[in-house]
Motif scaffolding. Structure first.
Motif, PDB file in Angstrom:
ATOM      1  N   SER A  48       0.819  -1.219   0.000  1.00 46.58           N
ATOM      2  CA  SER A  48       0.000   0.000   0.000  1.00 46.58           C
ATOM      3  C   SER A  48       0.852   1.268   0.000  1.00 46.58           C
ATOM      4  CB  SER A  48      -0.904   0.022   1.237  1.00 46.58           C
ATOM      5  OG  SER A  48      -0.113   0.101   2.408  1.00 46.58           O
ATOM      6  N   GLY A  49       2.149   1.145   0.285  1.00 38.66           N
ATOM      7  CA  GLY A  49       3.001   2.335   0.386  1.00 38.66           C
ATOM      8  C   GLY A  49       2.726   3.146   1.640  1.00 38.66           C
ATOM      9  N   ARG A  50       2.139   2.516   2.644  1.00 39.02           N
ATOM     10  CA  ARG A  50       1.806   3.266   3.866  1.00 39.02           C
ATOM     11  C   ARG A  50       2.865   3.057   4.948  1.00 39.02           C
ATOM     12  NH1 ARG A  50      -2.828   5.919   3.331  1.00 39.02           N
ATOM     13  NH2 ARG A  50      -2.342   6.915   5.290  1.00 39.02           N
ATOM     14  N   LEU A  51       3.238   4.172   5.595  1.00 43.09           N
ATOM     15  CA  LEU A  51       4.166   4.125   6.724  1.00 43.09           C
ATOM     16  C   LEU A  51       3.394   3.949   8.019  1.00 43.09           C
ATOM     17  CD1 LEU A  51       6.343   7.248   5.858  1.00 43.09           C
ATOM     18  CD2 LEU A  51       7.080   4.860   5.698  1.00 43.09           C
ATOM     19  N   GLY A  52       4.067   3.438   9.029  1.00 43.95           N
ATOM     20  CA  GLY A  52       3.476   3.336  10.364  1.00 43.95           C
ATOM     21  C   GLY A  52       4.547   3.580  11.406  1.00 43.95           C
ATOM     22  N   THR A  53       4.132   3.999  12.582  1.00 49.79           N
ATOM     23  CA  THR A  53       5.135   4.328  13.596  1.00 49.79           C
ATOM     24  C   THR A  53       5.007   3.475  14.856  1.00 49.79           C
ATOM     25  OG1 THR A  53       3.726   6.072  14.501  1.00 49.79           O
ATOM     26  CG2 THR A  53       5.333   6.743  12.820  1.00 49.79           C
ATOM     27  N   ALA A  54       4.276   2.368  14.774  1.00 52.08           N
ATOM     28  CA  ALA A  54       4.076   1.563  15.989  1.00 52.08           C
ATOM     29  C   ALA A  54       5.411   1.109  16.581  1.00 52.08           C
ATOM     30  CB  ALA A  54       3.189   0.361  15.675  1.00 52.08           C
ATOM     31  N   SER A  55       6.344   0.688  15.717  1.00 49.46           N
ATOM     32  CA  SER A  55       7.630   0.195  16.232  1.00 49.46           C
ATOM     33  C   SER A  55       8.438   1.335  16.848  1.00 49.46           C
ATOM     34  CB  SER A  55       8.434  -0.462  15.109  1.00 49.46           C
ATOM     35  OG  SER A  55       7.704  -1.556  14.593  1.00 49.46           O
ATOM     36  N   ALA A  56       8.472   2.474  16.159  1.00 49.45           N
ATOM     37  CA  ALA A  56       9.203   3.633  16.698  1.00 49.45           C
ATOM     38  C   ALA A  56       8.532   4.130  17.984  1.00 49.45           C
ATOM     39  CB  ALA A  56       9.254   4.751  15.659  1.00 49.45           C
ATOM     40  N   ASP A  57       7.192   4.079  18.029  1.00 44.99           N
ATOM     41  CA  ASP A  57       6.473   4.508  19.232  1.00 44.99           C
ATOM     42  C   ASP A  57       6.848   3.629  20.430  1.00 44.99           C
ATOM     43  OD1 ASP A  57       5.195   6.377  17.678  1.00 44.99           O
ATOM     44  OD2 ASP A  57       3.315   5.243  17.505  1.00 44.99           O
ATOM     45  N   ALA A  58       7.029   2.338  20.179  1.00 45.58           N
ATOM     46  CA  ALA A  58       7.386   1.429  21.271  1.00 45.58           C
ATOM     47  C   ALA A  58       8.769   1.792  21.835  1.00 45.58           C
ATOM     48  CB  ALA A  58       7.372  -0.012  20.770  1.00 45.58           C
ATOM     49  N   LEU A  59       9.710   2.104  20.951  1.00 42.66           N
ATOM     50  CA  LEU A  59      11.042   2.515  21.410  1.00 42.66           C
ATOM     51  C   LEU A  59      10.955   3.819  22.206  1.00 42.66           C
ATOM     52  CD1 LEU A  59      13.128   1.911  18.139  1.00 42.66           C
ATOM     53  CD2 LEU A  59      13.308   0.608  20.247  1.00 42.66           C
ATOM     54  N   ALA A  60      10.241   4.784  21.634  1.00 43.57           N
ATOM     55  CA  ALA A  60      10.134   6.096  22.292  1.00 43.57           C
ATOM     56  C   ALA A  60       9.408   5.970  23.639  1.00 43.57           C
ATOM     57  CB  ALA A  60       9.408   7.080  21.382  1.00 43.57           C
ATOM     58  N   GLY A  61       8.406   5.103  23.689  1.00 44.28           N
ATOM     59  CA  GLY A  61       7.665   4.891  24.932  1.00 44.28           C
ATOM     60  C   GLY A  61       8.557   4.330  26.021  1.00 44.28           C
ATOM     61  N   PHE A  62       9.410   3.380  25.639  1.00 36.70           N
ATOM     62  CA  PHE A  62      10.323   2.790  26.620  1.00 36.70           C
ATOM     63  C   PHE A  62      11.315   3.836  27.133  1.00 36.70           C
ATOM     64  CE2 PHE A  62      14.235   0.625  27.834  1.00 36.70           C
ATOM     65  CZ  PHE A  62      13.752  -0.270  28.776  1.00 36.70           C
ATOM     66  N   VAL A  63      11.839   4.638  26.204  1.00 39.29           N
ATOM     67  CA  VAL A  63      12.790   5.695  26.578  1.00 39.29           C
ATOM     68  C   VAL A  63      12.141   6.649  27.587  1.00 39.29           C
ATOM     69  CG1 VAL A  63      13.925   7.776  25.648  1.00 39.29           C
ATOM     70  CG2 VAL A  63      14.225   5.567  24.497  1.00 39.29           C
ATOM     71  N   ALA A  64      10.881   7.016  27.333  1.00 38.73           N
ATOM     72  CA  ALA A  64      10.181   7.938  28.236  1.00 38.73           C
ATOM     73  C   ALA A  64       9.924   7.279  29.589  1.00 38.73           C
ATOM     74  CB  ALA A  64       8.866   8.376  27.599  1.00 38.73           C
ATOM     75  N   GLU A  65       9.481   6.026  29.539  1.00 40.01           N
ATOM     76  CA  GLU A  65       9.142   5.301  30.770  1.00 40.01           C
ATOM     77  C   GLU A  65      10.362   5.152  31.692  1.00 40.01           C
ATOM     78  OE1 GLU A  65       7.081   1.605  29.583  1.00 40.01           O
ATOM     79  OE2 GLU A  65       8.654   0.664  30.809  1.00 40.01           O
ATOM     80  N   GLN A  66      11.536   4.952  31.078  1.00 43.65           N
ATOM     81  CA  GLN A  66      12.758   4.782  31.873  1.00 43.65           C
ATOM     82  C   GLN A  66      13.436   6.119  32.182  1.00 43.65           C
ATOM     83  OE1 GLN A  66      14.000   1.753  33.080  1.00 43.65           O
ATOM     84  NE2 GLN A  66      12.033   0.979  32.373  1.00 43.65           N
ATOM     85  N   GLY A  67      12.865   7.212  31.659  1.00 44.84           N
ATOM     86  CA  GLY A  67      13.451   8.538  31.908  1.00 44.84           C
ATOM     87  C   GLY A  67      14.827   8.709  31.285  1.00 44.84           C
ATOM     88  N   LEU A  68      15.020   8.130  30.098  1.00 44.73           N
ATOM     89  CA  LEU A  68      16.348   8.135  29.477  1.00 44.73           C
ATOM     90  C   LEU A  68      16.546   9.358  28.587  1.00 44.73           C
ATOM     91  CD1 LEU A  68      16.330   4.366  28.467  1.00 44.73           C
ATOM     92  CD2 LEU A  68      17.560   5.386  30.399  1.00 44.73           C
TER      93      LEU A  68
END
Ligand SMILES: [Fe+2]
Length: 286
Positions: A41-61
Motif C-alpha cells: 500500500s506504500g503506507r508508513l506506520g510508527t508503531a515500532s518507533a512509538d514502542a522505542l520512544a515509549g520505553f525511553v520515556a518510561e525509563q526517563g532516558l
C-alpha cells in the motif's frame, strides 16, 4: 561495565532493535530502529518507533545516540523520526558514502547529503570511541555484508548488525553491492577474538527450525557453535559456503524503498508539487 539492554522484535522483517542504557534515568543509545512500511500500500506506520520512544520515556532516558549498523535493505530506519522526537545524534560507519554513491547512481539521485554522508551526524571510523552516559563505546568496522557495516561495543554488549546471526542461524549474506565474503570472514574473526563473555546482540533472527525468536548470545557460544564460522572453519570453506548459499537467496521484499530512505538516515524524499511523497522503482537495474 554492564550495559542494560532492552530488545524490540519487529515480526515483518525479523529485525531486533535495541535500547541500551547505563541506568534508569540515565543515557541511552538506540540501535537499528525500524519505521513500519507496508510495501503493497506504500503506507508508513510508527508503531515500532512509538514502542522505542515509549520505553525511553518510561525509563526517563536521555538519548545520546541513534546508531545504524549499516544501510539496511530489508526495512526502513526510524532514525530521523526518533531524532525529531527524542534528540540524540545519528551515527553510522564512515564507509556509508560508498553505499550512498552506489545507490545514488541506481536511483539517479542528485548529488548532496544523500550522496556524501551529510545526512548522518557522526561517521564512525574504525576503532572510534564514544560514550553512552557512564558506558564506554567503540565502533568496529566489520565490512563484508555491506562495505559500511559496523559493530558497536557498548560496555560489555556488542551489537553486530548483520554480521553474525544466532549460532544456529550462521552469518548474513555477502552478495549485496560492495559485499565480500572474504572481508566478512576477517570481520567475523575479529569479533570472535573479543572476550568470550562479551554479550552479542544480533539484528535479525529468523528462528530456524521453528524455535522461538532469540537475539542474545556470547562470543564464546558463537565460537563453539556458529554453523558458519565456529572455531576451525577456515576462510576458503567459509567463502565457498557463502557463495553457494547466497546464490539461493532472493532480494529482500523492501530493498527498493528501504535503501532510498535509509541512505538519508530514514528521511523521505521531499514532497512533490501536489504534496505527496514518492519513491522510485528502478526497472531492470538492480
Ligand atoms: Fe542488512
Amino acid at each position: 561495565m554492564r550495559a542494560t539492554v532492552q530488545a524490540f522484535f519487529h515480526p515483518p522483517s525479523s529485525t531486533i532493535s535495541y535500547v541500551v542504557y547505563d541506568r534508569p534515568g540515565g543515557a541511552a543509545a538506540i540501535v537499528d530502529s525500524v519505521l513500519d512500511f507496508d510495501g503493497a500500500s506504500g503506507r508508513l506506520g510508527t508503531a515500532s518507533a512509538d514502542a522505542l520512544a515509549g520505553f525511553v520515556a518510561e525509563q526517563g532516558l536521555t538519548v545520546a545516540w541513534i546508531l545504524e549498523t549499516h544501510i539496511h535493505a530489508d526495512h526502513l530506519s526510524a532514525a530521523h523520526r526518533l531524532q525529531d522526537r527524542l534528540g540524540g545524534r545519528i551515527g553510522i560507519g564512515a564507509r556509508v558514502a560508498e553505499v550512498q554513491t552506489h545507490f545514488g547512481k541506481v536511483f539517479n539521485a542528485p548529488l548532496g547529503p544523500r550522496r556524501n554522508g551529510a545526512c548522518f551526524d557522526r561517521l564512525f571510523e574504525d576503532g572510534e570511541a564514544f560514550t553512552v552516559g557512564d558506558l564506554d563505546g567503540e565502533a568496529l568496522h566489520t565490512p563484508g555484508h555491506t562495505p559500511d557495516s559496523v559493530s558497536y561495543r557498548i560496555g560489555d554488549a556488542l551489537f553486530v548488525g548483520d554480521t553474525l546471526f544466532m549460532p544456529d542461524g550462521g552469518t548474513a549474506r555477502c552478495d549485496f553491492p560492495g559485499g565480500d565474503a572474504r572481508q566478512m570472514y576477517c570481520s567475523l574473526r575479529r569479533l570472535l577474538a573479543l572476550p568470550e563473555e562479551t554479550r552479542v546482540f544480533v539484528c535479525h533472527d529468523y528462528a530456524p527450525g521453528g524455535r522461538s525468536h532469540a537475539w542474545e548470545t556470547t562470543v564464546g557460544e558463537q565460537r563453539r557453535a556458529n554453523i558458519h564460522v565456529r572455531d576451525g572453519v577456515d576462510v576458503e570453506s567459509y567463502v565457498a559456503m557463502r557463495a553457494a548459499r547466497d546464490r539461493t537467496l532472493s532480494m529482500p521484499a523492501l530493498i527498493i524503498p528501504a535503501v532510498q530512505v535509509n541512505v538519508a538516515a530514514g528521511r523521505l524524499p521531499a514532497p512533490e508539487a501536489n504534496g505527496a511523497v514518492y519513491l522510485k522503482m528502478p526497472v531492470n537495474v538492480l
